[in-house]
Design a protein around this motif. Structure first.
Motif, PDB file in Angstrom:
ATOM      1  N   MET A 172     -11.482   8.320  10.782  1.00 37.12           N
ATOM      2  CA  MET A 172     -10.442   8.352   9.757  1.00 37.12           C
ATOM      3  C   MET A 172      -9.433   7.258  10.075  1.00 37.12           C
ATOM      4  SD  MET A 172      -8.956   9.563   7.112  1.00 37.12           S
ATOM      5  CE  MET A 172     -10.088  10.912   6.854  1.00 37.12           C
ATOM      6  N   PHE A 173      -9.337   6.267   9.216  1.00 39.31           N
ATOM      7  CA  PHE A 173      -8.422   5.155   9.439  1.00 39.31           C
ATOM      8  C   PHE A 173      -7.107   5.397   8.710  1.00 39.31           C
ATOM      9  CE2 PHE A 173     -12.508   3.252  10.326  1.00 39.31           C
ATOM     10  CZ  PHE A 173     -12.244   2.505  11.455  1.00 39.31           C
ATOM     11  N   VAL A 174      -6.026   5.035   9.364  1.00 42.06           N
ATOM     12  CA  VAL A 174      -4.694   5.153   8.774  1.00 42.06           C
ATOM     13  C   VAL A 174      -4.083   3.759   8.716  1.00 42.06           C
ATOM     14  CG1 VAL A 174      -2.366   6.067   9.035  1.00 42.06           C
ATOM     15  CG2 VAL A 174      -4.335   7.509   9.590  1.00 42.06           C
ATOM     16  N   SER A 175      -3.804   3.309   7.495  1.00 38.35           N
ATOM     17  CA  SER A 175      -3.168   2.013   7.289  1.00 38.35           C
ATOM     18  C   SER A 175      -2.417   2.057   5.968  1.00 38.35           C
ATOM     19  CB  SER A 175      -4.208   0.890   7.297  1.00 38.35           C
ATOM     20  OG  SER A 175      -3.583  -0.384   7.288  1.00 38.35           O
ATOM     21  N   ASP A 176      -1.861   0.920   5.563  1.00 37.51           N
ATOM     22  CA  ASP A 176      -1.177   0.867   4.270  1.00 37.51           C
ATOM     23  C   ASP A 176      -2.195   0.917   3.135  1.00 37.51           C
ATOM     24  OD1 ASP A 176       1.196   0.742   5.583  1.00 37.51           O
ATOM     25  OD2 ASP A 176       1.416  -1.428   5.414  1.00 37.51           O
ATOM     26  N   ASP A 177      -1.750   1.363   1.968  1.00 42.62           N
ATOM     27  CA  ASP A 177      -2.659   1.622   0.867  1.00 42.62           C
ATOM     28  C   ASP A 177      -3.448   0.378   0.425  1.00 42.62           C
ATOM     29  OD1 ASP A 177      -0.392   0.390  -0.105  1.00 42.62           O
ATOM     30  OD2 ASP A 177       0.077   1.929  -1.599  1.00 42.62           O
ATOM     31  N   TYR A 178      -2.771  -0.764   0.294  1.00 40.80           N
ATOM     32  CA  TYR A 178      -3.442  -1.964  -0.192  1.00 40.80           C
ATOM     33  C   TYR A 178      -4.509  -2.469   0.772  1.00 40.80           C
ATOM     34  CZ  TYR A 178      -0.339  -4.440   3.042  1.00 40.80           C
ATOM     35  OH  TYR A 178       0.316  -4.864   4.166  1.00 40.80           O
ATOM     36  N   HIS A 179      -4.466  -2.020   2.000  1.00 41.43           N
ATOM     37  CA  HIS A 179      -5.347  -2.479   3.071  1.00 41.43           C
ATOM     38  C   HIS A 179      -6.651  -1.679   3.121  1.00 41.43           C
ATOM     39  CE1 HIS A 179      -5.290  -3.847   7.581  1.00 41.43           C
ATOM     40  NE2 HIS A 179      -5.872  -4.743   6.811  1.00 41.43           N
TER      41      HIS A 179
END
Length: 232
Positions: A172-179
């Motif tokens: 599960m990756f957590v980053s900014d939405d556009y990324h």
């Protein structure tokens, strides 16, 4: 004495200088014009296909930015962002808070914090994230650090190596939405099975979506590793 000009007739087929200039000025023949039209048409088709490809990619980037693919996974990976003397920047703290929420919900038993040290920094991004999580009672054995990556590809490639060594690949990756779309693409390229849960406050801007569209469009053709070598 006045010089005399020869008026002898020229041999048949001889082209005078005036006639030669007139021939050079004549428009190209039908065959040359046909090839030019074909070339213009081919360029137009290429441009239209490129525009269609970028448009489809933009829509995919935008759709991915609005999705939240939360599923039980082997690990939660937090993409690195700036830190200031060991204190996470607002962007990094937002990602860490989201990852902590997922961890407390039981989405995964492990959190991986990523990111190396930028020029002039004392702390790595991963260390700032690690300290933030430890201050919120996440046990040491539930955290892994990737501290060498200078960009997203390097961080995910290094993370994939030690996770797969432990038999873990669903992440599960957590980053900014556009990324989101590019992160998922890189993860697949390095051998991970990705889900992305995006952090968003105000939604992605057109500029962010546009930049990601170009990166994804090129990365899909060249491979994200090669794209990173070109863009740094």
């Amino acid at each position: 004495m006045t010089p005399q000009t020869s008026t002898a007739p020229l041999p048949p087929g001889t082209i005078t200088s005036g006639e030669h200039a007139a021939l050079e000025a004549e428009p190209p023949g039908p065959r040359t014009g046909m090839w030019r039209r074909r070339a213009v048409r081919a360029v137009g088709i290429v441009v239209l296909l490129l525009m269609a490809y970028l448009t489809v990619t933009f829509v995919q980037v935008w759709r991915a930015s609005s999705e939240d693919d939360v599923q039980r996974s082997d690990a939660i990976v937090v993409l690195g962002a700036a830190q200031y003397d060991g204190q996470p920047s607002p962007v990094l703290e937002g990602r860490l808070r989201h990852a902590l929420s997922l961890y407390r919900r039981g989405i995964a038993p492990l959190i991986v914090v990523t990111g190396g040290r930028q020029a002039g920094d004392t702390f790595t991004e991963a260390t700032a994230g690690y300290n933030w999580l430890r201050d919120r009672d996440v046990p040491d054995e539930a955290i892994r650090k990737e501290v060498q990556g200078r960009n997203t590809f390097e961080s995910l490639a290094a993370t994939a190596r030690f996770l797969t060594d432990e038999g873990l690949d669903e992440v599960m990756f957590v980053s900014d939405d556009y990324h989101a779309l590019r992160v998922a693409g890189i993860a697949r390229e390095v051998g991970l099975d990705p889900h992305v849960s995006a952090v968003s406050v105000d939604g992605a801007s057109v500029t962010q979506l546009g930049r990601e569209t170009v990166a994804v469009a090129i990365g899909r053709v060249t491979g994200y590793r090669r794209l990173t070598r070109v863009t740094g």
